[in-house]
Motif scaffolding. Sequence first.
Motif, PDB file in Angstrom:
ATOM      1  N   UNK A  47      35.773 -22.346 -44.902  1.00  0.00           N
ATOM      2  CA  UNK A  47      36.163 -23.464 -44.034  1.00  0.00           C
ATOM      3  C   UNK A  47      34.968 -23.934 -43.212  1.00  0.00           C
ATOM      4  N   UNK A  48      34.200 -22.999 -42.702  1.00  0.00           N
ATOM      5  CA  UNK A  48      33.003 -23.340 -41.921  1.00  0.00           C
ATOM      6  C   UNK A  48      31.958 -23.980 -42.819  1.00  0.00           C
ATOM      7  N   UNK A  49      31.759 -23.422 -44.002  1.00  0.00           N
ATOM      8  CA  UNK A  49      30.767 -23.970 -44.926  1.00  0.00           C
ATOM      9  C   UNK A  49      31.072 -25.422 -45.285  1.00  0.00           C
ATOM     10  N   UNK A  50      32.370 -25.749 -45.408  1.00  0.00           N
ATOM     11  CA  UNK A  50      32.780 -27.094 -45.805  1.00  0.00           C
ATOM     12  C   UNK A  50      32.442 -28.145 -44.756  1.00  0.00           C
ATOM     13  N   UNK A  51      32.100 -27.723 -43.542  1.00  0.00           N
ATOM     14  CA  UNK A  51      31.728 -28.685 -42.497  1.00  0.00           C
ATOM     15  C   UNK A  51      30.285 -29.161 -42.663  1.00  0.00           C
ATOM     16  N   UNK A  52      29.561 -28.547 -43.556  1.00  0.00           N
ATOM     17  CA  UNK A  52      28.142 -28.870 -43.746  1.00  0.00           C
ATOM     18  C   UNK A  52      27.910 -29.397 -45.160  1.00  0.00           C
ATOM     19  N   UNK A  53      26.806 -30.124 -45.378  1.00  0.00           N
ATOM     20  CA  UNK A  53      26.505 -30.643 -46.721  1.00  0.00           C
ATOM     21  C   UNK A  53      25.948 -29.548 -47.634  1.00  0.00           C
ATOM     22  N   UNK A  54      26.836 -28.679 -48.085  1.00  0.00           N
ATOM     23  CA  UNK A  54      26.428 -27.555 -48.929  1.00  0.00           C
ATOM     24  C   UNK A  54      27.209 -27.594 -50.241  1.00  0.00           C
ATOM     25  N   UNK A  55      26.682 -26.894 -51.225  1.00  0.00           N
ATOM     26  CA  UNK A  55      27.386 -26.688 -52.484  1.00  0.00           C
ATOM     27  C   UNK A  55      27.862 -25.240 -52.526  1.00  0.00           C
ATOM     28  N   UNK A  56      29.123 -25.034 -52.855  1.00  0.00           N
ATOM     29  CA  UNK A  56      29.711 -23.692 -52.843  1.00  0.00           C
ATOM     30  C   UNK A  56      29.879 -23.190 -54.265  1.00  0.00           C
ATOM     31  N   UNK A  57      29.390 -22.001 -54.499  1.00  0.00           N
ATOM     32  CA  UNK A  57      29.527 -21.327 -55.788  1.00  0.00           C
ATOM     33  C   UNK A  57      30.353 -20.068 -55.564  1.00  0.00           C
ATOM     34  N   UNK A  58      31.399 -19.904 -56.339  1.00  0.00           N
ATOM     35  CA  UNK A  58      32.240 -18.710 -56.232  1.00  0.00           C
ATOM     36  C   UNK A  58      31.820 -17.693 -57.288  1.00  0.00           C
ATOM     37  N   UNK A  59      31.734 -16.428 -56.879  1.00  0.00           N
ATOM     38  CA  UNK A  59      31.443 -15.344 -57.807  1.00  0.00           C
ATOM     39  C   UNK A  59      32.491 -14.256 -57.602  1.00  0.00           C
ATOM     40  N   UNK A  60      33.213 -13.866 -58.643  1.00  0.00           N
ATOM     41  CA  UNK A  60      34.215 -12.801 -58.480  1.00  0.00           C
ATOM     42  C   UNK A  60      33.557 -11.509 -58.002  1.00  0.00           C
ATOM     43  N   UNK A  61      34.240 -10.800 -57.140  1.00  0.00           N
ATOM     44  CA  UNK A  61      33.697  -9.572 -56.590  1.00  0.00           C
ATOM     45  C   UNK A  61      33.307  -8.583 -57.690  1.00  0.00           C
ATOM     46  N   UNK A  62      34.080  -8.543 -58.760  1.00  0.00           N
ATOM     47  CA  UNK A  62      33.803  -7.579 -59.832  1.00  0.00           C
ATOM     48  C   UNK A  62      32.506  -7.909 -60.578  1.00  0.00           C
ATOM     49  N   UNK A  63      32.041  -9.161 -60.468  1.00  0.00           N
ATOM     50  CA  UNK A  63      30.801  -9.561 -61.138  1.00  0.00           C
ATOM     51  C   UNK A  63      29.613  -9.584 -60.185  1.00  0.00           C
ATOM     52  N   UNK A  64      29.854  -9.261 -58.923  1.00  0.00           N
ATOM     53  CA  UNK A  64      28.830  -9.445 -57.901  1.00  0.00           C
ATOM     54  C   UNK A  64      27.793  -8.345 -57.916  1.00  0.00           C
ATOM     55  N   UNK A  65      26.556  -8.754 -57.736  1.00  0.00           N
ATOM     56  CA  UNK A  65      25.465  -7.874 -57.316  1.00  0.00           C
ATOM     57  C   UNK A  65      24.524  -8.773 -56.543  1.00  0.00           C
TER      58      UNK A  65
END
Length: 276
Positions: A47-65
């Motif tokens: 929600x906070x990120x959406x207030x700024x001109x950013x691009x959001x990338x989602x990564x599933x926790x199981x694939x994260x490093x």
Amino acid sequence: MTTASILIRTKNEARSLGATLKQVSSQTLPPFEIFIIDSGSHDKTLEIAARFPVQIIDIPQREWSYGRALNLGAAQAKGEIIVCLSAHCLPTDNHWLERLLRHFDDPSVAAAWGPSRRPDRPLPPPSPPTRQEPGDYTLETRTFGLENSNSALRRALWLEFPFDESLPAAEDKAWGMEAMRRGYSLIFDPSAAVWHEAHSAGNSFRRNRAVLAGFRTVFPELSKPALQMIANLGMRIVRKISFHARLRDPKRLLTDLSRAPSIVAGVLGKVLSWRR
């Protein structure tokens, strides 16, 4: 003008992200783009990120490093320089990005990074940048090297050798080591500093365990018995008690006491990593 793509990894960073994005967006040398790579936040981070001109990338926790998250962002980045910044690392002023990027006028420089400072301490006196040359990075100097909580690197080189996604952590040190193996140099710039918010005890435990496991992969000869680590912690506690006995500053004492659980948890994480 050199263009920079900012990569910020997040998970439940609502406490810090807004201030960090505000400071990044107000730099004297504006970033070309900002990416948020989120691994399942369930607070108000997105929600906070959406207030700024950013691009959001989602990564599933199981694939994260650490390396996987940065590689996902770098793959979409268009800037000449990839800048890695932790969400809880607030640039100390609006010249931070300019200071990091100035080093890339030298084609022999692969990456630059700045220090993380404690918000409860004043900034140290100015000092000149340090150049890390090929051959300088060894087991003995392993803690001094590229840090992806506050770093910048050439995207063209990242395309040649991305971050190692198999490492639990220390992907930054491994990347810097490979860059120097290829003949490039790294720059540590004390003036490109960030205020680093203390990790919670849980995060400190997990991160330190992962970091030591990463170091043991990068340096197979690394061996530091668990008992030695515990003894070092005991010595650190004794020195800290002696320091406060001389200082007699209640405010400083309370600040250090508030950080103690994170420090102890970090040491325990390293001990358990060694015993694996």
